[in-house]
Write a protein that holds these residues in place. Structure first.
Motif, PDB file in Angstrom:
ATOM      1  N   ALA A  72       0.828  -1.207   0.000  1.00  0.00           N
ATOM      2  CA  ALA A  72       0.000   0.000   0.000  1.00  0.00           C
ATOM      3  C   ALA A  72       0.862   1.256   0.000  1.00  0.00           C
ATOM      4  N   ILE A  73       1.972   1.230   0.732  1.00  0.00           N
ATOM      5  CA  ILE A  73       2.893   2.377   0.723  1.00  0.00           C
ATOM      6  C   ILE A  73       3.382   2.627  -0.704  1.00  0.00           C
ATOM      7  N   GLY A  74       3.738   1.558  -1.406  1.00  0.00           N
ATOM      8  CA  GLY A  74       4.184   1.696  -2.795  1.00  0.00           C
ATOM      9  C   GLY A  74       3.102   2.282  -3.687  1.00  0.00           C
ATOM     10  N   LEU A  75       1.868   1.825  -3.532  1.00  0.00           N
ATOM     11  CA  LEU A  75       0.761   2.347  -4.331  1.00  0.00           C
ATOM     12  C   LEU A  75       0.489   3.818  -4.020  1.00  0.00           C
ATOM     13  N   ALA A  76       0.644   4.189  -2.763  1.00  0.00           N
ATOM     14  CA  ALA A  76       0.356   5.564  -2.347  1.00  0.00           C
ATOM     15  C   ALA A  76       1.395   6.556  -2.848  1.00  0.00           C
ATOM     16  N   GLU A  77       2.550   6.073  -3.264  1.00  0.00           N
ATOM     17  CA  GLU A  77       3.594   6.973  -3.750  1.00  0.00           C
ATOM     18  C   GLU A  77       3.172   7.713  -5.017  1.00  0.00           C
ATOM     19  N   GLU A  78       2.186   7.176  -5.745  1.00  0.00           N
ATOM     20  CA  GLU A  78       1.737   7.810  -6.977  1.00  0.00           C
ATOM     21  C   GLU A  78       1.143   9.189  -6.725  1.00  0.00           C
TER      22      GLU A  78
END
Length: 89
Positions: A72-78
């Motif tokens: 989720a952290i990776g997805l939120a970086e967008e």
């Protein structure tokens, strides 16, 4: 690694959010504290909340809840926003 559902695990920092959480029995992820001045400090998230989903990823049913939290952290970086679904007792 599959975590046991019958034990509590040590507190951990949830990426750059400022959320300190703990995995409790049953894989519930409890918010233990929120770091002052962090991104989470400016939200309605509160100590004691249980994180159910992060960016739509189911946290509670994962073999290791840290995996969907990290994804989720990776997805939120967008867009710089992390969407959480929580349960407040």
């Amino acid at each position: 690694q599959e975590l046991r559902t019958d034990r509590t695990y040590p507190d951990f920092g949830f990426g750059p959010t400022g959320i300190v959480a703990r995995i409790e029995s049953g894989h519930d992820v409890h918010v233990v504290s929120i770091v002052p001045g962090s991104p989470a400090a400016g939200t309605e998230l509160a100590t004691g909340d249980v994180i159910l989903k992060a960016e739509g990823l189911d946290v509670a049913t994962a073999f290791d809840p840290r995996v969907p939290l990290g994804n989720a952290i990776g997805l939120a970086e967008e867009d710089g926003r992390l969407n959480l679904e929580v349960r407040r007792d």
